[in-house]
Design an enzyme around this catalytic site. Sequence first.
Site, PDB file in Angstrom:
ATOM      1  N   THR A  95       0.866  -1.175   0.000  1.00 38.72           N
ATOM      2  CA  THR A  95       0.000   0.000   0.000  1.00 38.72           C
ATOM      3  C   THR A  95       0.905   1.228   0.000  1.00 38.72           C
ATOM      4  OG1 THR A  95      -0.011   0.290   2.404  1.00 38.72           O
ATOM      5  CG2 THR A  95      -1.632  -1.272   1.480  1.00 38.72           C
ATOM      6  N   THR A 125      -0.931  -2.574  19.592  1.00 41.00           N
ATOM      7  CA  THR A 125      -0.581  -1.214  19.988  1.00 41.00           C
ATOM      8  C   THR A 125      -1.087  -0.887  21.388  1.00 41.00           C
ATOM      9  OG1 THR A 125      -1.097   1.107  19.486  1.00 41.00           O
ATOM     10  CG2 THR A 125      -2.674  -0.505  18.718  1.00 41.00           C
ATOM     11  N   ASP A 126      -0.459   0.101  22.033  1.00 40.76           N
ATOM     12  CA  ASP A 126      -0.960   0.559  23.342  1.00 40.76           C
ATOM     13  C   ASP A 126      -2.290   1.307  23.204  1.00 40.76           C
ATOM     14  OD1 ASP A 126      -0.020   2.904  22.146  1.00 40.76           O
ATOM     15  OD2 ASP A 126       1.253   3.511  23.820  1.00 40.76           O
ATOM     16  N   GLU A 127      -2.629   1.733  21.957  1.00 42.87           N
ATOM     17  CA  GLU A 127      -3.842   2.558  21.799  1.00 42.87           C
ATOM     18  C   GLU A 127      -5.118   1.794  22.123  1.00 42.87           C
ATOM     19  OE1 GLU A 127      -4.092   5.142  18.480  1.00 42.87           O
ATOM     20  OE2 GLU A 127      -1.951   5.572  18.479  1.00 42.87           O
ATOM     21  N   TYR A 165      -9.016   3.506  14.292  1.00 39.75           N
ATOM     22  CA  TYR A 165      -7.804   2.686  14.229  1.00 39.75           C
ATOM     23  C   TYR A 165      -7.696   1.781  15.448  1.00 39.75           C
ATOM     24  CZ  TYR A 165      -2.899   1.471  15.084  1.00 39.75           C
ATOM     25  OH  TYR A 165      -1.749   0.798  15.407  1.00 39.75           O
ATOM     26  N   ALA A 207      -9.909   0.939  17.632  1.00 39.45           N
ATOM     27  CA  ALA A 207     -11.025  -0.017  17.729  1.00 39.45           C
ATOM     28  C   ALA A 207     -10.772  -1.220  16.821  1.00 39.45           C
ATOM     29  CB  ALA A 207     -12.333   0.665  17.356  1.00 39.45           C
ATOM     30  N   LYS A 245      -7.808  -2.377  15.864  1.00 41.02           N
ATOM     31  CA  LYS A 245      -6.723  -3.201  16.432  1.00 41.02           C
ATOM     32  C   LYS A 245      -7.242  -3.979  17.644  1.00 41.02           C
ATOM     33  CE  LYS A 245      -2.863  -3.339  15.512  1.00 41.02           C
ATOM     34  NZ  LYS A 245      -2.072  -4.183  14.569  1.00 41.02           N
ATOM     35  N   ARG A 274       2.926  11.335  24.359  1.00 35.05           N
ATOM     36  CA  ARG A 274       3.184  10.019  23.768  1.00 35.05           C
ATOM     37  C   ARG A 274       4.464   9.453  24.383  1.00 35.05           C
ATOM     38  NH1 ARG A 274      -1.289  10.775  22.817  1.00 35.05           N
ATOM     39  NH2 ARG A 274      -2.485  10.578  20.880  1.00 35.05           N
TER      40      ARG A 274
HETATM   41  P1  NAD Z   1       3.019   0.906   8.361  1.00 38.34           P
HETATM   42  O1  NAD Z   1       1.765   1.592   7.987  1.00 38.34           O
HETATM   43  O2  NAD Z   1       4.316   1.607   8.202  1.00 38.34           O
HETATM   44  O3  NAD Z   1       3.150  -0.470   7.536  1.00 38.34           O
HETATM   45  C1  NAD Z   1       2.081  -1.335   7.329  1.00 38.34           C
HETATM   46  C2  NAD Z   1       2.496  -2.341   6.263  1.00 38.34           C
HETATM   47  O4  NAD Z   1       1.379  -3.236   6.060  1.00 38.34           O
HETATM   48  C3  NAD Z   1       2.806  -1.722   4.902  1.00 38.34           C
HETATM   49  O5  NAD Z   1       3.955  -2.327   4.347  1.00 38.34           O
HETATM   50  C4  NAD Z   1       1.578  -2.036   4.066  1.00 38.34           C
HETATM   51  O6  NAD Z   1       1.854  -2.162   2.670  1.00 38.34           O
HETATM   52  C5  NAD Z   1       1.134  -3.379   4.665  1.00 38.34           C
HETATM   53  N1  NAD Z   1      -0.289  -3.620   4.483  1.00 38.34           N
HETATM   54  C6  NAD Z   1      -1.326  -2.773   4.727  1.00 38.34           C
HETATM   55  N2  NAD Z   1      -2.502  -3.361   4.410  1.00 38.34           N
HETATM   56  C7  NAD Z   1      -2.197  -4.611   3.970  1.00 38.34           C
HETATM   57  C8  NAD Z   1      -2.971  -5.701   3.509  1.00 38.34           C
HETATM   58  N3  NAD Z   1      -4.311  -5.617   3.431  1.00 38.34           N
HETATM   59  N4  NAD Z   1      -2.348  -6.844   3.143  1.00 38.34           N
HETATM   60  C9  NAD Z   1      -0.986  -6.946   3.214  1.00 38.34           C
HETATM   61  N5  NAD Z   1      -0.202  -5.932   3.616  1.00 38.34           N
HETATM   62  C10 NAD Z   1      -0.792  -4.784   4.001  1.00 38.34           C
HETATM   63  O7  NAD Z   1       2.792   0.411   9.852  1.00 38.34           O
HETATM   64  P2  NAD Z   1       3.814   0.332  11.071  1.00 38.34           P
HETATM   65  O8  NAD Z   1       3.872   1.637  11.739  1.00 38.34           O
HETATM   66  O9  NAD Z   1       5.059  -0.323  10.590  1.00 38.34           O
HETATM   67  O10 NAD Z   1       3.013  -0.663  12.031  1.00 38.34           O
HETATM   68  C11 NAD Z   1       3.161  -2.074  11.902  1.00 38.34           C
HETATM   69  C12 NAD Z   1       2.293  -2.756  12.944  1.00 38.34           C
HETATM   70  O11 NAD Z   1       2.696  -2.342  14.243  1.00 38.34           O
HETATM   71  C13 NAD Z   1       0.813  -2.414  12.836  1.00 38.34           C
HETATM   72  O12 NAD Z   1       0.078  -3.578  13.100  1.00 38.34           O
HETATM   73  C14 NAD Z   1       0.588  -1.362  13.917  1.00 38.34           C
HETATM   74  O13 NAD Z   1      -0.733  -1.411  14.410  1.00 38.34           O
HETATM   75  C15 NAD Z   1       1.583  -1.806  14.966  1.00 38.34           C
HETATM   76  N6  NAD Z   1       2.127  -0.743  15.826  1.00 38.34           N
HETATM   77  C16 NAD Z   1       2.669   0.406  15.295  1.00 38.34           C
HETATM   78  C17 NAD Z   1       3.240   1.365  16.137  1.00 38.34           C
HETATM   79  C18 NAD Z   1       3.864   2.626  15.589  1.00 38.34           C
HETATM   80  O14 NAD Z   1       4.248   3.502  16.379  1.00 38.34           O
HETATM   81  N7  NAD Z   1       4.018   2.782  14.288  1.00 38.34           N
HETATM   82  C19 NAD Z   1       3.238   1.148  17.517  1.00 38.34           C
HETATM   83  C20 NAD Z   1       2.670  -0.018  18.028  1.00 38.34           C
HETATM   84  C21 NAD Z   1       2.135  -0.964  17.173  1.00 38.34           C
HETATM   85  O1  DAU Z   2       0.826   4.427  20.331  1.00 38.58           O
HETATM   86  C1  DAU Z   2       1.127   3.588  19.254  1.00 38.58           C
HETATM   87  C2  DAU Z   2       0.571   4.189  17.984  1.00 38.58           C
HETATM   88  O2  DAU Z   2       1.381   5.314  17.676  1.00 38.58           O
HETATM   89  C3  DAU Z   2       0.545   3.209  16.828  1.00 38.58           C
HETATM   90  O3  DAU Z   2      -0.331   2.150  17.134  1.00 38.58           O
HETATM   91  C4  DAU Z   2       0.099   3.902  15.534  1.00 38.58           C
HETATM   92  O4  DAU Z   2       0.188   2.995  14.455  1.00 38.58           O
HETATM   93  C5  DAU Z   2       1.017   5.079  15.301  1.00 38.58           C
HETATM   94  O5  DAU Z   2       0.587   5.774  14.147  1.00 38.58           O
HETATM   95  C6  DAU Z   2       1.051   6.017  16.499  1.00 38.58           C
HETATM   96  O6  DAU Z   2      -0.215   6.705  16.684  1.00 38.58           O
HETATM   97  P1  DAU Z   2      -0.302   8.256  17.106  1.00 38.58           P
HETATM   98  O7  DAU Z   2      -1.601   8.793  16.682  1.00 38.58           O
HETATM   99  O8  DAU Z   2       0.127   8.449  18.525  1.00 38.58           O
HETATM  100  O9  DAU Z   2       0.903   8.816  16.197  1.00 38.58           O
HETATM  101  P2  DAU Z   2       1.058  10.123  15.273  1.00 38.58           P
HETATM  102  O10 DAU Z   2       2.495  10.170  14.869  1.00 38.58           O
HETATM  103  O11 DAU Z   2       0.019  10.205  14.224  1.00 38.58           O
HETATM  104  O12 DAU Z   2       0.803  11.304  16.319  1.00 38.58           O
HETATM  105  C7  DAU Z   2       1.603  11.452  17.487  1.00 38.58           C
HETATM  106  C8  DAU Z   2       1.064  12.654  18.250  1.00 38.58           C
HETATM  107  O13 DAU Z   2       1.340  13.858  17.499  1.00 38.58           O
HETATM  108  C9  DAU Z   2      -0.442  12.637  18.457  1.00 38.58           C
HETATM  109  O14 DAU Z   2      -0.728  13.197  19.736  1.00 38.58           O
HETATM  110  C10 DAU Z   2      -0.986  13.557  17.355  1.00 38.58           C
HETATM  111  C11 DAU Z   2       0.136  14.569  17.178  1.00 38.58           C
HETATM  112  N1  DAU Z   2       0.311  15.125  15.806  1.00 38.58           N
HETATM  113  C12 DAU Z   2       0.424  14.230  14.773  1.00 38.58           C
HETATM  114  C13 DAU Z   2       0.607  14.687  13.480  1.00 38.58           C
HETATM  115  C14 DAU Z   2       0.725  13.720  12.328  1.00 38.58           C
HETATM  116  C15 DAU Z   2       0.405  16.480  15.602  1.00 38.58           C
HETATM  117  O15 DAU Z   2       0.335  17.287  16.562  1.00 38.58           O
HETATM  118  N2  DAU Z   2       0.590  16.934  14.328  1.00 38.58           N
HETATM  119  C16 DAU Z   2       0.673  16.099  13.251  1.00 38.58           C
HETATM  120  O16 DAU Z   2       0.822  16.605  12.095  1.00 38.58           O
END
Ligand code: NAD
Ligand code: DAU
Length: 354
Positions: A41, A135-137, A160, A162, A164, A224
Site C-alpha cells: 500500500t 498497539t498501546d492505543e 484505528y 477499535a 486493532k 506520547r
Molecule cells: P506501516 O503503515 O508503516 O506499515 C504497514 C504495512 O502493512 C505496509 O507495508 C503495508 O503495505 C502493509 N499492508 C497494509 N494493508 C495490507 C494488507 N491488506 N495486506 C498486506 N499488507 C498490508 O505500519 P507500522 O507503523 O510499521 O506498524 C506495523 C504494525 O505495528 C501495525 O500492526 C501497527 O498497528 C503496529 N504498531 C505500530 C506502532 C507505531 O508507532 N508505528 C506502535 C505499536 C504498534
Molecule cells: O501508540 C502507538 C501508535 O502510535 C501506533 O499504534 C500507531 O500505528 C502510530 O501511528 C502512532 O499513533 P499516534 O496517533 O500516537 O501517532 P502520530 O504520529 O500520528 O501522532 C503522534 C502525536 O502527534 C499525536 O498526539 C498527534 C500529534 N500530531 C500528529 C501529526 C501527524 C500532531 O500534533 N501533528 C501532526 O501533524
Amino acid sequence: MSQYTKRILITGGAGFIGSHVVRLFVKKYPQYLIVNLDALTYAGNLENLKDVDQSPNYLFELGDIKDEVKVDEIFAKHSIDHVIHLAAESHVDRSIMDPLAFVKTNVLGTTVLLNACKKNWRNNFDGKLFYQVSTDEVYGTLGETGFFTEETPYDPRSPYSASKAAADHFVMAYHHTYHLPVIISNCSNNYGSFHFPEKLIPLMINNIRNSKPLPVYGKGDNVRDWLWVEDHARAIDTIFHKGKTGEKYNIGGFNEWKNIDLVKFLCKLMDKKLGRPLGQSEKLITYVTDRPGHDQRYAIDASKLNRELGWKPSLQFEEGLEKTVDWYLANEEWVKHVTSGEYQKYYSDQYAKR
Ligand code: NAD
Ligand code: DAU
C-alpha cells in the site's frame, strides 16, 4: 527434510516496523526462512529492504492479507509454521477519514490469517505460533498519572484503535476456542528510520528541512511514549522466542514527551544540523485544529517484559532522535520517493482545512 528450522510468515514486512523486524530476523537467523507478505500500500516500500532482499533465507510475496486464496497458497507453498503479523492500516488520522478500510484490513485481514493457521495446521499446533503485533492505543487514554499494564481493560477510542482491539479479541478467541498458540504484544509509539512521513516525527523532520509550517494539533500538550523502532524489533524477537503462549506483553521505553516539547527539541537539533540560527525552525510551529477524539496521554508499563524475559530498551531518546534525524538527512532520495504522488494529495486533504 527442510533446511530451515522455522518457516516464518511476516506480514507487513515492507512497512516501517515490519522492515526492521524482517531485517533483524533475516540477518540473525539464517536457519529460518522468512516470507514477507505485503500488499505494498502507500505505506509499504520494498526499498526499505534493499540490504536483505537478496538473502537466501528471504522471500517476498505480493498479496493482501484479506485474500483467503492467496494466504492459503502461501501457507501451502512455503509450509509456514509461524506467523508474525504486522500488516495493518496504521495511521489514526487516516482511520478518521476512512474507518471501513481499517475494519477490512485490521479486523477481517487478521481473522483471515488466524483461520489460515487453523485450517493449514489442521488443529495440530505443536511447534506453531501466531504472534500479533498490536498497539498501546487499544487501552484508550490516560489522565496525568498512571500506566497501561497488561491487565488494563481495552477501551479503544479511534477507528484505528477499535480495529486493532477487535483484531486482538479475535486472536484471543482463536486461542480460547481452538487452542491456537498465540502471543500479543502492545507497543507504544515507535520512531526511527524508514518511518513514513505522515506520522509526527518524520513529518516534522521533513517539514523543518523544507521550512514548511509544523502543524501541532490542539495545544500540543498530548503525551506520547516513544520507543526506538529497532528496540521494538528486538522486543518482538525476545517475545517470539521466550514468551509464553496465551500471554500479552507490553513494550515501551518509559519515555513520555509532550508533543510540543518534542517538536521544539527537534527544531533545536535540526537548526544545529542544518547550520541555521538557533530558534529559526521553531518559528515554523503552527497550532492547528485538534484531531477529533484525540487521546490525551499514553504511557506503557513494560516491567513484565523486563522482569520475565529480560528485555530493556538500548537507546536513550535524545540519542535515538539524533540518529533518526541523521538518517533522514542522509536519505533524501527515499523521502522524495515516498512523498511524491499520493502523499501530496493526502497532505492537502489532511492539513489544508485545519
Ligand atoms: P506501516 O503503515 O508503516 O506499515 C504497514 C504495512 O502493512 C505496509 O507495508 C503495508 O503495505 C502493509 N499492508 C497494509 N494493508 C495490507 C494488507 N491488506 N495486506 C498486506 N499488507 C498490508 O505500519 P507500522 O507503523 O510499521 O506498524 C506495523 C504494525 O505495528 C501495525 O500492526 C501497527 O498497528 C503496529 N504498531 C505500530 C506502532 C507505531 O508507532 N508505528 C506502535 C505499536 C504498534
Ligand atoms: O501508540 C502507538 C501508535 O502510535 C501506533 O499504534 C500507531 O500505528 C502510530 O501511528 C502512532 O499513533 P499516534 O496517533 O500516537 O501517532 P502520530 O504520529 O500520528 O501522532 C503522534 C502525536 O502527534 C499525536 O498526539 C498527534 C500529534 N500530531 C500528529 C501529526 C501527524 C500532531 O500534533 N501533528 C501532526 O501533524
